[in-house]
Scaffold this active site. Sequence first.
Site, PDB file in Angstrom:
ATOM      1  N   ASP A 172      -2.806   2.284  -6.207  1.00 13.21           N
ATOM      2  CA  ASP A 172      -1.702   2.353  -5.254  1.00 13.21           C
ATOM      3  C   ASP A 172      -1.626   1.188  -4.280  1.00 13.21           C
ATOM      4  O   ASP A 172      -0.842   1.236  -3.331  1.00 13.21           O
ATOM      5  CB  ASP A 172      -1.785   3.663  -4.458  1.00 13.21           C
ATOM      6  CG  ASP A 172      -3.049   3.765  -3.630  1.00 13.21           C
ATOM      7  OD1 ASP A 172      -4.057   3.156  -4.015  1.00 13.21           O
ATOM      8  OD2 ASP A 172      -3.021   4.438  -2.587  1.00 13.21           O
ATOM      9  N   GLU A 173      -2.408   0.140  -4.496  1.00  9.05           N
ATOM     10  CA  GLU A 173      -2.297  -1.007  -3.595  1.00  9.05           C
ATOM     11  C   GLU A 173      -2.651  -2.302  -4.308  1.00  9.05           C
ATOM     12  O   GLU A 173      -3.418  -2.315  -5.269  1.00  9.05           O
ATOM     13  CB  GLU A 173      -3.167  -0.830  -2.345  1.00  9.05           C
ATOM     14  CG  GLU A 173      -4.645  -0.751  -2.605  1.00  9.05           C
ATOM     15  CD  GLU A 173      -5.451  -0.706  -1.309  1.00  9.05           C
ATOM     16  OE1 GLU A 173      -5.233  -1.564  -0.428  1.00  9.05           O
ATOM     17  OE2 GLU A 173      -6.322   0.189  -1.196  1.00  9.05           O
TER      18      GLU A 173
ATOM     19  N   ASP B 114       0.855  -1.186   0.000  1.00  7.92           N
ATOM     20  CA  ASP B 114       0.000   0.000   0.000  1.00  7.92           C
ATOM     21  C   ASP B 114       0.893   1.238   0.000  1.00  7.92           C
ATOM     22  O   ASP B 114       1.665   1.460   0.936  1.00  7.92           O
ATOM     23  CB  ASP B 114      -0.902  -0.016   1.237  1.00  7.92           C
ATOM     24  CG  ASP B 114      -1.990   1.041   1.174  1.00  7.92           C
ATOM     25  OD1 ASP B 114      -2.109   1.724   0.146  1.00  7.92           O
ATOM     26  OD2 ASP B 114      -2.724   1.184   2.173  1.00  7.92           O
TER      27      ASP B 114
END
Length: 362
Positions: A101-102, A7
């Site tokens: 983003d993760e 993350d």
Amino acid sequence: MKIIHVDMDQFFAAVEQRDNPKLKGKPIAVGHDAERGVVSTASYEARRFGVHSAQSIQLAKRLCPQLIIVEPHFQRYKEVSAQLHQIFHDYTDLIEPISLDEAFLDVTENKRGIELGVDIAREIKQRIREATGLTASAGVSYCKFLAKIASDWRKPDGLTVIHPDRALDFIAQLKVEKIWGVGQKTAEKMHHMGIFTGLDLRNTSLARLTQEFGKMGQVFYDFSRGIDNRPVISEWERKSVSCEQTFESDISENSAVTIHLYHTVLELERRILKNDFEGRTLTLKVKFQDFQQITRSITVDHILRTKDDILPLAKQLMQGVEFHSHPIRLLGLGVSNQKSSTPQNAPQWIELELEFAPWPDE
């Protein structure tokens, strides 16, 4: 199983601060500075004032008068995200993206032959820093539920491992708000039931949890015992295409509703063609001034692909929606139901309590 959840830390804000050194160390919020703008991501400097994602821009500015609002640059975020996935693929192809983003990674069998998941996570974090100049937090465990919690445990730039032998003790002391699927309303309901921690949840019977939370009761029951059998899914089938717009000012005139509905149909057509999607169910979503929300669906026996297919159905769904005395705040349309043309298979819209960020216009 060895599952890693990666993350990125304050991703959008971090990219903006990296690309514009004048923003480093400053309280910034990424979002559109408008009356109904929403914070996508806030820098850690802004979070100290109570600014957070999914918050209105206007409230954020009141909480932090020196807040700098930065317009999002989604193409740049997508480019960085592509860099991340290049790194991930050096270790495994079992990658489940959650957002730009993760992602979850199954490294049980990995390309580098590295025995410990924590060593892989440490390498990935270092390579992300070298390639992008950004930091990531990572969680390592034997299931997705615990890997996700672990990645949030020591943010920013954190690395946490939850070993199977320690999982139950770890879960026992968790606040229920940290458990996946428990939003504000669910947490309040649990508190009224005397459930404040993972241990309290574990001590609640399955029958009671199912009675109060339906199907999610089984999920909460399992999570409190460290049970999560969901695999990392690297390939998925798109089940719908949709778009929606929140208006700067509420709309209540026939002409305004007609114009916005037309433009929403055009945007939906564009997204359908881009994704080469074939669906037979059209769903209208309307959110009113007071945040009440309705959805209406119609299923036909042919593929909905063009404006000419969709617009008459959209107008039909809008009929009977009372907006003259109940102004509209948000309007959305979605197409789903690829395989069946029967109304019974029309999609169900489920409202979840999730932290969100605006999606790029694609």
